[in-house]
Design a protein around this motif. Structure first.
Motif, PDB file in Angstrom:
ATOM      1  N   VAL A   3      -2.961  -0.509  22.561  1.00  0.00           N
ATOM      2  CA  VAL A   3      -2.573  -1.510  21.510  1.00  0.00           C
ATOM      3  C   VAL A   3      -1.285  -1.696  20.924  1.00  0.00           C
ATOM      4  CG1 VAL A   3      -3.389  -1.658  19.040  1.00  0.00           C
ATOM      5  CG2 VAL A   3      -4.991  -0.458  20.430  1.00  0.00           C
ATOM      6  N   PRO A   4      -0.733  -3.064  21.096  1.00  0.00           N
ATOM      7  CA  PRO A   4       0.702  -3.345  20.614  1.00  0.00           C
ATOM      8  C   PRO A   4       1.123  -2.509  19.388  1.00  0.00           C
ATOM      9  CG  PRO A   4      -0.653  -5.290  21.285  1.00  0.00           C
ATOM     10  CD  PRO A   4      -1.842  -4.136  21.007  1.00  0.00           C
ATOM     11  N   THR A   5       2.193  -2.101  19.483  1.00  0.00           N
ATOM     12  CA  THR A   5       2.959  -1.692  18.567  1.00  0.00           C
ATOM     13  C   THR A   5       3.724  -2.709  17.546  1.00  0.00           C
ATOM     14  OG1 THR A   5       3.375   0.435  19.375  1.00  0.00           O
ATOM     15  CG2 THR A   5       4.869  -0.125  17.624  1.00  0.00           C
ATOM     16  N   VAL A   6       3.845  -2.880  16.466  1.00  0.00           N
ATOM     17  CA  VAL A   6       4.207  -3.708  15.591  1.00  0.00           C
ATOM     18  C   VAL A   6       5.699  -3.187  15.058  1.00  0.00           C
ATOM     19  CG1 VAL A   6       3.927  -5.346  13.646  1.00  0.00           C
ATOM     20  CG2 VAL A   6       1.927  -4.723  15.021  1.00  0.00           C
ATOM     21  N   ILE A   7       6.677  -4.269  15.422  1.00  0.00           N
ATOM     22  CA  ILE A   7       7.798  -3.851  14.543  1.00  0.00           C
ATOM     23  C   ILE A   7       7.999  -4.983  13.538  1.00  0.00           C
ATOM     24  CG2 ILE A   7      10.442  -3.901  14.570  1.00  0.00           C
ATOM     25  CD1 ILE A   7      10.147  -2.680  17.580  1.00  0.00           C
ATOM     26  N   LEU A   8       7.949  -4.594  12.162  1.00  0.00           N
ATOM     27  CA  LEU A   8       8.159  -5.584  11.159  1.00  0.00           C
ATOM     28  C   LEU A   8       9.831  -5.561  10.807  1.00  0.00           C
ATOM     29  CD1 LEU A   8       4.902  -4.813   9.174  1.00  0.00           C
ATOM     30  CD2 LEU A   8       5.415  -6.562  10.614  1.00  0.00           C
ATOM     31  N   THR A   9      10.303  -6.811  10.772  1.00  0.00           N
ATOM     32  CA  THR A   9      11.661  -6.943  10.440  1.00  0.00           C
ATOM     33  C   THR A   9      11.796  -7.482   9.022  1.00  0.00           C
ATOM     34  OG1 THR A   9      11.690  -9.153  11.532  1.00  0.00           O
ATOM     35  CG2 THR A   9      12.213  -7.336  12.848  1.00  0.00           C
ATOM     36  N   ASN A  10      13.152  -7.399   8.590  1.00  0.00           N
ATOM     37  CA  ASN A  10      13.358  -7.840   7.204  1.00  0.00           C
ATOM     38  C   ASN A  10      12.238  -7.111   6.114  1.00  0.00           C
ATOM     39  OD1 ASN A  10      13.355 -10.924   8.978  1.00  0.00           O
ATOM     40  ND2 ASN A  10      15.286 -10.109   7.659  1.00  0.00           N
ATOM     41  N   LYS A  11      12.367  -5.761   6.582  1.00  0.00           N
ATOM     42  CA  LYS A  11      11.165  -5.166   5.488  1.00  0.00           C
ATOM     43  C   LYS A  11      11.418  -4.947   4.117  1.00  0.00           C
ATOM     44  CE  LYS A  11      13.358  -0.408   5.209  1.00  0.00           C
ATOM     45  NZ  LYS A  11      13.123   1.104   5.434  1.00  0.00           N
ATOM     46  N   SER A  12      12.605  -5.394   3.685  1.00  0.00           N
ATOM     47  CA  SER A  12      12.558  -5.427   2.123  1.00  0.00           C
ATOM     48  C   SER A  12      11.983  -6.642   1.392  1.00  0.00           C
ATOM     49  CB  SER A  12      14.415  -5.177   1.727  1.00  0.00           C
ATOM     50  OG  SER A  12      14.942  -6.412   2.314  1.00  0.00           O
ATOM     51  N   HIS A  13      11.820  -7.739   2.230  1.00  0.00           N
ATOM     52  CA  HIS A  13      11.170  -8.698   1.724  1.00  0.00           C
ATOM     53  C   HIS A  13       9.701  -8.687   0.966  1.00  0.00           C
ATOM     54  CE1 HIS A  13       9.439 -13.224   1.721  1.00  0.00           C
ATOM     55  NE2 HIS A  13      10.844 -13.586   1.777  1.00  0.00           N
ATOM     56  N   GLN A  14       9.589  -9.388  -0.078  1.00  0.00           N
ATOM     57  CA  GLN A  14       8.554  -9.233  -0.871  1.00  0.00           C
ATOM     58  C   GLN A  14       6.879  -9.475  -0.019  1.00  0.00           C
ATOM     59  OE1 GLN A  14       8.768 -12.381  -3.674  1.00  0.00           O
ATOM     60  NE2 GLN A  14       8.287 -14.004  -2.435  1.00  0.00           N
ATOM     61  N   ASN A  15       7.067  -9.993   0.973  1.00  0.00           N
ATOM     62  CA  ASN A  15       5.943 -10.236   1.791  1.00  0.00           C
ATOM     63  C   ASN A  15       5.473  -8.797   2.604  1.00  0.00           C
ATOM     64  OD1 ASN A  15       5.891 -13.036   1.208  1.00  0.00           O
ATOM     65  ND2 ASN A  15       6.535 -13.720   3.169  1.00  0.00           N
ATOM     66  N   TYR A  16       6.141  -8.054   2.700  1.00  0.00           N
ATOM     67  CA  TYR A  16       6.028  -6.724   3.466  1.00  0.00           C
ATOM     68  C   TYR A  16       4.603  -6.281   3.415  1.00  0.00           C
ATOM     69  CZ  TYR A  16       6.106  -2.617   6.014  1.00  0.00           C
ATOM     70  OH  TYR A  16       5.751  -1.381   6.973  1.00  0.00           O
ATOM     71  N   ASN A  17       4.027  -5.981   2.162  1.00  0.00           N
ATOM     72  CA  ASN A  17       2.682  -5.336   2.206  1.00  0.00           C
ATOM     73  C   ASN A  17       1.592  -5.980   2.807  1.00  0.00           C
ATOM     74  OD1 ASN A  17       3.932  -2.844   1.110  1.00  0.00           O
ATOM     75  ND2 ASN A  17       3.856  -3.452  -0.981  1.00  0.00           N
ATOM     76  N   GLU A  18       1.721  -7.465   2.080  1.00  0.00           N
ATOM     77  CA  GLU A  18       0.816  -8.019   2.555  1.00  0.00           C
ATOM     78  C   GLU A  18       0.646  -8.816   4.060  1.00  0.00           C
ATOM     79  OE1 GLU A  18      -0.091 -11.729  -0.182  1.00  0.00           O
ATOM     80  OE2 GLU A  18       2.014 -11.133  -0.715  1.00  0.00           O
ATOM     81  N   VAL A  19       1.782  -8.580   4.809  1.00  0.00           N
ATOM     82  CA  VAL A  19       1.815  -8.833   6.165  1.00  0.00           C
ATOM     83  C   VAL A  19       1.274  -7.570   6.906  1.00  0.00           C
ATOM     84  CG1 VAL A  19       3.566  -9.201   8.153  1.00  0.00           C
ATOM     85  CG2 VAL A  19       3.873 -10.452   6.123  1.00  0.00           C
ATOM     86  N   GLU A  20       1.591  -6.363   6.371  1.00  0.00           N
ATOM     87  CA  GLU A  20       1.246  -5.383   7.224  1.00  0.00           C
ATOM     88  C   GLU A  20      -0.403  -5.147   7.109  1.00  0.00           C
ATOM     89  OE1 GLU A  20       1.232  -0.340   6.257  1.00  0.00           O
ATOM     90  OE2 GLU A  20       3.135  -1.315   6.140  1.00  0.00           O
ATOM     91  N   LYS A  21      -0.761  -5.454   5.803  1.00  0.00           N
ATOM     92  CA  LYS A  21      -2.319  -5.366   5.830  1.00  0.00           C
ATOM     93  C   LYS A  21      -2.888  -6.326   6.818  1.00  0.00           C
ATOM     94  CE  LYS A  21      -5.982  -6.105   2.279  1.00  0.00           C
ATOM     95  NZ  LYS A  21      -6.622  -7.069   3.223  1.00  0.00           N
ATOM     96  N   LEU A  22      -2.427  -7.787   6.886  1.00  0.00           N
ATOM     97  CA  LEU A  22      -2.926  -8.685   7.672  1.00  0.00           C
ATOM     98  C   LEU A  22      -2.987  -7.859   9.184  1.00  0.00           C
ATOM     99  CD1 LEU A  22      -2.008 -12.178   7.975  1.00  0.00           C
ATOM    100  CD2 LEU A  22      -1.692 -10.894  10.030  1.00  0.00           C
ATOM    101  N   PHE A  23      -1.745  -7.263   9.660  1.00  0.00           N
ATOM    102  CA  PHE A  23      -1.898  -6.799  10.921  1.00  0.00           C
ATOM    103  C   PHE A  23      -2.828  -5.782  11.022  1.00  0.00           C
ATOM    104  CE2 PHE A  23       2.141  -9.043  11.524  1.00  0.00           C
ATOM    105  CZ  PHE A  23       1.861  -9.612  12.761  1.00  0.00           C
ATOM    106  N   ARG A  24      -2.930  -4.888   9.940  1.00  0.00           N
ATOM    107  CA  ARG A  24      -4.313  -3.965   9.987  1.00  0.00           C
ATOM    108  C   ARG A  24      -5.500  -4.658  10.293  1.00  0.00           C
ATOM    109  NH1 ARG A  24      -2.215   0.923   8.943  1.00  0.00           N
ATOM    110  NH2 ARG A  24      -0.198   1.393   7.797  1.00  0.00           N
ATOM    111  N   ASP A  25      -5.539  -5.598   9.543  1.00  0.00           N
ATOM    112  CA  ASP A  25      -6.763  -6.322   9.628  1.00  0.00           C
ATOM    113  C   ASP A  25      -7.302  -6.828  11.155  1.00  0.00           C
ATOM    114  OD1 ASP A  25      -7.356  -5.988   6.943  1.00  0.00           O
ATOM    115  OD2 ASP A  25      -6.495  -8.047   6.370  1.00  0.00           O
ATOM    116  N   ILE A  26      -6.002  -7.235  11.709  1.00  0.00           N
ATOM    117  CA  ILE A  26      -6.464  -7.650  13.225  1.00  0.00           C
ATOM    118  C   ILE A  26      -6.392  -6.580  14.284  1.00  0.00           C
ATOM    119  CG2 ILE A  26      -5.527  -9.766  12.716  1.00  0.00           C
ATOM    120  CD1 ILE A  26      -2.996  -9.261  14.283  1.00  0.00           C
ATOM    121  N   GLY A  27      -6.252  -5.104  13.926  1.00  0.00           N
ATOM    122  CA  GLY A  27      -6.865  -4.040  14.750  1.00  0.00           C
ATOM    123  C   GLY A  27      -5.481  -3.242  15.176  1.00  0.00           C
TER     124      GLY A  27
END
Length: 342
Positions: free
Chosen positions: A174-198
């Motif tokens: 399963v692909p590992t995800v590196i989330l860059t610009n982690k201090s941005h306000q979108n972080y939590n929502e983007v992480e949740k989105l990737f969790r939603d896709i598996g």
């Protein structure tokens, strides 16, 4: 476990020390993929700087904008057995670009060579031509690099879901995800989105860049932890029964089927488009004929009305003539009566 211990594990990694031996594998390819401008090359720079404990250098030619400078599958060895691969980013995940991603993740194309977006069956031809240069001994771990500054649209979410599904099928990881610009306000929502896709393998960091080259403990630790975790995962998977040569064949068959099915879909779509265009043209011609026939009927009705008007006018004129003649006869009779009386 501290960073020094993690570094030792990473540095000493070899498939030869796995429970079942190397099973035909020699090195790990940490293959980075994703959209253009999301920080793949910047992560390469960060990882190289951290691993070799050196000052920041833009060795991967990372762009300062959302444009991509990577047009090759460039390799950056960290150890003899661990290699970072900077794949070309995609502007949009259409079927041609995703085909290239799958061919790269399947390790069916040569490394350190230009990457183009092939159309039709060109990609299949390139895969066949690359056979002497690809190695079944390369163990691929897919790494998706995504900047949280860009919140995925619903369409992109579906794209990523399908890509992750196929990437997992290709690599058995399963692909590992590196989330860059982690201090941005979108972080939590983007992480949740990737969790939603598996996926639940995340590493968040702020890349070192030309504008922010100063090394930080937090980023250094994130990079080392990332390397340690993916190496640990590769070791776990290599402890299972595997066959490097058979897996390469399976990956090749899967990608070639994808290309075949993609072209079938394109042909069907083009045929449907042609049928739709023909139907539109037929409908247009039918409407034009209807309009022409209606115009002809209207013209016929207009001519009929004109004829009726002329007939009516002639009838009226004739009626007036008859009336005049009648009145004239009546006057003559009256005159004759008057004459007889006299």
């Amino acid at each position: 476990m501290d960073d020094e211990e993690r570094r030792r594990v990473i540095r000493d990694f070899t498939f030869d020390r796995c429970k079942r031996g190397n099973q035909g594998f020699r090195r790990i390819l940490l293959q980075l993929f994703g959209y253009v401008g999301h920080g793949k090359s910047s992560f390469i720079n960060s990882a190289v700087s951290v691993w070799f404990n050196s000052e920041y250098q833009n060795c991967a030619n990372a762009a300062s904008t959302h444009e991509s400078h990577t047009t090759e599958r460039l390799t950056y060895p960290l150890t003899k057995n661990i290699v970072l691969v900077d794949n070309r980013g995609c502007a949009m995940m259409n079927t041609y670009e995703t085909g290239e991603i799958f061919a790269q993740l399947a390790n069916l194309l040569p490394l350190d060579k230009p990457v183009g977006w092939s159309k039709g069956f060109e990609l299949a031809d390139r895969i066949v031509e690359a056979e002497p240069y690809v190695k079944a001994s390369d163990f691929t771990i897919p790494i998706c690099v995504y900047s949280v500054k860009n919140f995925p649209t619903p369409h992109q979410k579906e794209e990523l879901k399908e890509i992750f599904k196929t990437a997992t099928e290709l690599t058995k990881v399963v692909p590992t995800v590196i989330l860059t610009n982690k201090s941005h306000q979108n972080y939590n929502e983007v992480e949740k989105l990737f969790r939603d896709i598996g996926t639940d393998n995340f590493f968040a960091l702020e890349n070192y860049t030309d504008k922010n080259p100063k090394r930080k403990k937090e980023t250094d630790e994130a990079v080392i932890k990332f390397l340690y975790e993916v190496i640990s995962d590769a070791t776990f998977r290599a402890d299972q029964p595997r066959n490097a040569d058979e897996e390469l064949i399976d990956r090749k068959l899967l990608v070639l089927r994808y290309i075949h099915n993609r072209e079938l879909m394109i042909v069907k779509a083009n045929l449907q488009k042609q049928r739709d265009l023909e139907k539109i043209q037929m409908d247009r011609e039918f409407r034009m004929r209807q309009e022409e026939e209606e115009k002809a009927r209207e013209k016929s009705r207009e001519l009929q009305r004109e004829r009726m008007e002329r007939v009516q006018q002639e009838f009226n004129r004739q009626r007036l003539r008859n009336q005049f003649e009648h009145e004239q006869r009546m006057r003559e009779k009256e005159n004759q009566k008057d004459k007889r009386k006299k």
